[in-house]
Motif scaffolding. Structure first.
Motif, PDB file in Angstrom:
ATOM      1  N   LEU A   1     118.191  20.961  28.795  1.00  0.00           N
ATOM      2  CA  LEU A   1     118.391  21.064  30.244  1.00  0.00           C
ATOM      3  C   LEU A   1     118.829  22.474  30.639  1.00  0.00           C
ATOM      4  CD1 LEU A   1     120.103  17.609  30.754  1.00  0.00           C
ATOM      5  CD2 LEU A   1     117.879  18.281  31.687  1.00  0.00           C
ATOM      6  N   ALA A   2     119.652  23.107  29.800  1.00  0.00           N
ATOM      7  CA  ALA A   2     120.058  24.488  30.075  1.00  0.00           C
ATOM      8  C   ALA A   2     118.851  25.414  30.016  1.00  0.00           C
ATOM      9  CB  ALA A   2     121.125  24.932  29.074  1.00  0.00           C
TER      10      ALA A   2
ATOM     11  N   ALA B   1     121.661  27.807  21.387  1.00  0.00           N
ATOM     12  CA  ALA B   1     122.414  26.624  21.839  1.00  0.00           C
ATOM     13  C   ALA B   1     123.462  27.024  22.869  1.00  0.00           C
ATOM     14  CB  ALA B   1     123.049  25.908  20.655  1.00  0.00           C
ATOM     15  N   MET B   2     123.006  27.576  23.996  1.00  0.00           N
ATOM     16  CA  MET B   2     123.926  28.114  24.990  1.00  0.00           C
ATOM     17  C   MET B   2     124.924  27.083  25.495  1.00  0.00           C
ATOM     18  SD  MET B   2     121.413  30.548  27.225  1.00  0.00           S
ATOM     19  CE  MET B   2     122.661  30.683  28.509  1.00  0.00           C
ATOM     20  N   ALA B   3     124.472  25.843  25.690  1.00  0.00           N
ATOM     21  CA  ALA B   3     125.376  24.817  26.207  1.00  0.00           C
ATOM     22  C   ALA B   3     126.506  24.531  25.227  1.00  0.00           C
ATOM     23  CB  ALA B   3     124.592  23.534  26.509  1.00  0.00           C
ATOM     24  N   ALA B   4     126.224  24.610  23.920  1.00  0.00           N
ATOM     25  CA  ALA B   4     127.246  24.313  22.916  1.00  0.00           C
ATOM     26  C   ALA B   4     128.337  25.375  22.896  1.00  0.00           C
ATOM     27  CB  ALA B   4     126.606  24.199  21.537  1.00  0.00           C
ATOM     28  N   ALA B   5     128.000  26.606  23.271  1.00  0.00           N
ATOM     29  CA  ALA B   5     128.986  27.691  23.210  1.00  0.00           C
ATOM     30  C   ALA B   5     130.188  27.408  24.096  1.00  0.00           C
ATOM     31  CB  ALA B   5     128.322  29.014  23.598  1.00  0.00           C
ATOM     32  N   ARG B   6     129.986  26.729  25.213  1.00  0.00           N
ATOM     33  CA  ARG B   6     131.094  26.441  26.120  1.00  0.00           C
ATOM     34  C   ARG B   6     132.177  25.600  25.456  1.00  0.00           C
ATOM     35  NH1 ARG B   6     128.598  24.762  31.991  1.00  0.00           N
ATOM     36  NH2 ARG B   6     126.733  26.060  31.974  1.00  0.00           N
ATOM     37  N   GLU B   7     131.778  24.760  24.502  1.00  0.00           N
ATOM     38  CA  GLU B   7     132.718  23.830  23.891  1.00  0.00           C
ATOM     39  C   GLU B   7     133.532  24.464  22.776  1.00  0.00           C
ATOM     40  OE1 GLU B   7     130.563  20.392  22.641  1.00  0.00           O
ATOM     41  OE2 GLU B   7     129.312  20.374  24.435  1.00  0.00           O
ATOM     42  N   LEU B   8     133.313  25.748  22.510  1.00  0.00           N
ATOM     43  CA  LEU B   8     133.960  26.399  21.376  1.00  0.00           C
ATOM     44  C   LEU B   8     135.049  27.367  21.818  1.00  0.00           C
ATOM     45  CD1 LEU B   8     130.707  26.989  19.331  1.00  0.00           C
ATOM     46  CD2 LEU B   8     132.504  25.335  18.822  1.00  0.00           C
TER      47      LEU B   8
END
Length: 553
Positions: free
Chosen positions: A164-165, A365-372
């Motif tokens: 989706l991103a 995995a741009m969306a995953a970076a926010r969770e780190l």
């Protein structure tokens, strides 16, 4: 949490800047600070009260040393915010020389001439771009086009968010017991227990078993690809080369169909910020570049079919054109452009393959970076994609390590990215190193990695919550017939790279032509290509003249 803030620091031009930014006050909390101490106090207050800061605007009318301290302080305090230096017309030439290195190194995102009066839309276009990118990569969506309901963010949920991103669609994940979760599940109770459940503003709701199902829901899933004519050109792969070919071919009146197996934009669509693409002085994300190109191609008449990978290509019964096969149907075309790009090579470490989607990711995995946020992240790779991924991850993670097998990055990464990485205090580079092992914590998420020196064999265990693997090119062309020759690594041969025994009358094929007449190749899939967005775009545009020549025979 209130509206995201825009903090302006200016000593002598508060009136001008206050008037210029008045148009943003409806949707942003615009704060004015007249000196360094006030700006720092303002930022501290916003952070302690839970406000997000979208943009720092710093007037160059301050002492240069204190100005650099202020800019550096904003980077440390709010790494996700964008930073803009504005300069008065009387200082612009001097400041352009003073700060150009800061802009090139990524210390600030832009240097702009201060507005000289009302409706300075060139200035506001630049500010809008900065806010747009911040909203796309940092802000929680105000309106969620897609809602994902799941008890936890498992690998599939993260894959859906990443997709989706890439297509520029705001989304959110909600627990089934949350207010949003209960509201969505009330619309599709029959899917309860089969996670994730996906709901969109378009009105559909249901269990989503994979990314392709989501793509079909978003763009529609025809039972058959509805192309009942022999088109002039079918483009296989909607990366930069395929999109450029689609735009130029359809703009010149050629009937054009573009097939894309996954997301429009290909690997380039995962780039958080491309700063060296012609015409975008402040950079542009791969996602926005791809979506703009798609809209441009649609305007000229290109037909896109997303979610249907090509499975083969053959000659039609009478031999006068090609047939591209997909699971959704066939497309008959006089010419074909193969621009399927490349995939990332697998790391080959079994313990880490088992953690894909749980801290281990192939691609940016741009969306995953926010969770780190607050974690240590490792990026494996030495190309531009790896550099862009590291810079994006550093906006969130406390530290980022780039792991590369080569002694340095100069042979594989653009200079502007190397400079930005060297300046960024959150990023370090470990050359001559590889990742050889890793393992999870008690809940099954990545917790540690083993690094090995490729020269000495010495190993070190490090704590890491994220591993992004951008390991180089693995061509995506197994669906092509053997008559389309490839090199020893699987890349498609074109032009003078084709062996001389396949030349016709001693003449090599055209530059982008393959060994099969009427089939061309462009972008990363082509042997000898530069593996850069701009070069792929150029090949996609230039192949159209060869298509015209072939059609005119």
């Amino acid at each position: 949490m209130g509206a995201p803030a825009i903090v302006i620091a200016s000593t002598h031009h508060t009136t001008e800047l206050g008037e210029a930014f008045a148009r943003y006050e409806r949707e942003y909390d615009v704060r004015m600070a007249t000196d360094e101490a006030t700006a720092k106090a303002c930022a501290k207050e916003l952070l302690t009260t839970g406000h997000q800061v979208a943009l720092f605007v710093v007037d160059s009318d301050q002492d240069q040393d204190r100005l650099y301290q202020l800019i550096g302080g904003t980077r440390q305090a709010v790494p996700t915010a964008r930073r803009l230096i504005v300069t008065h017309v009387s200082r612009f030439r001097e400041d352009n020389q003073t700060f150009r290195h800061a802009v090139a190194a990524g210390k600030v995102d832009a240097l702009l001439l201060m507005p000289q009066g009302p409706r300075d839309e060139e200035f506001h276009l630049a500010v809008g771009e900065l806010l747009n990118e911040w909203n796309a990569t940092v802000a929680t969506p105000v309106v969620e086009n897609v809602r994902i309901i799941a008890p936890e963010k498992d690998g599939l949920t993260r894959d859906l968010l990443d997709y989706l991103a890439r297509v520029g669609m705001p989304a959110g994940v909600h627990h089934p017991d949350s207010e949003v979760g209960r509201e969505v599940m009330a619309s599709c109770p029959e899917d309860e227990g089969r996670w994730p459940v996906v709901s969109s503003l378009a009105g559909w709701c249901g269990h989503c078993p994979d990314v392709r199902s989501l793509a079909n829901q978003l763009y529609g899933r025809p039972d058959d690809i509805d192309v009942d004519e022999v088109v002039d050109l079918v483009v296989v792969g909607a990366g930069p080369a395929g999109l450029a070919a689609s735009v130029y071919a359809s703009s010149e009146g050629l009937t054009t169909v573009c097939l894309e197996a996954e997301a429009i934009g290909g690997q380039a669509g995962t780039s958080s910020m491309i700063r060296n693409y012609l015409g975008f002085p402040r950079g542009i994300s791969g996602m926005r570049l791809a979506q703009r190109a798609r809209g441009q191609a649609l305007r000229f008449g290109t037909r896109f079919f997303t979610g249907w990978p090509a499975t083969g290509i053959s000659r039609c019964a009478d031999g006068d054109h090609h047939v591209v096969h997909t699971d959704g149907g066939d497309v008959h075309a006089r010419t074909v452009l193969v621009s399927t790009g490349v995939d990332y090579r697998r790391l080959g470490v079994e313990s880490l393959e088992e953690l894909v989607g749980r801290g281990v990711y192939y691609g940016a995995a741009m969306a995953a970076a926010r969770e780190l946020a607050g974690d240590h992240v490792v990026v494996v790779g030495g190309g531009n994609s790896a550099g862009q991924a590291a810079i994006h991850a550093a906006r969130f993670a406390s530290s980022v390590t780039i792991v590369a097998r080569r002694p340095d990055l100069t042979a594989t990464m653009s200079s502007y990215l190397i400079n930005e990485i060297e300046w960024n205090p959150r990023i370090t580079v470990r050359p001559c190193t590889r990742v050889v092992d890793g393992g999870p914590d008690d809940v099954g998420q990545l917790a540690w990695l083993d690094m090995e020196d490729v020269d000495t064999g010495a190993q070190e265990r490090v704590e890491a919550r994220g591993l992004f693997l951008l390991l180089g090119a693995a061509p995506e062309c197994g669906w092509l017939p053997d008559t389309v020759l490839r090199d020893e690594r699987g890349f498609v041969l074109t032009g003078r790279d084709v062996p001389t025994e396949h030349w016709v009358d001693g003449v090599p094929p055209e530059e982008l032509a393959t060994t099969v007449p009427g089939i061309f190749a462009g972008g990363d899939i082509r042997a000898g290509s530069m593996k850069r967005v701009a070069s792929a775009t150029g090949e996609g545009a230039s192949v159209v003249s060869s298509v015209h020549t072939w059609l005119g025979q």
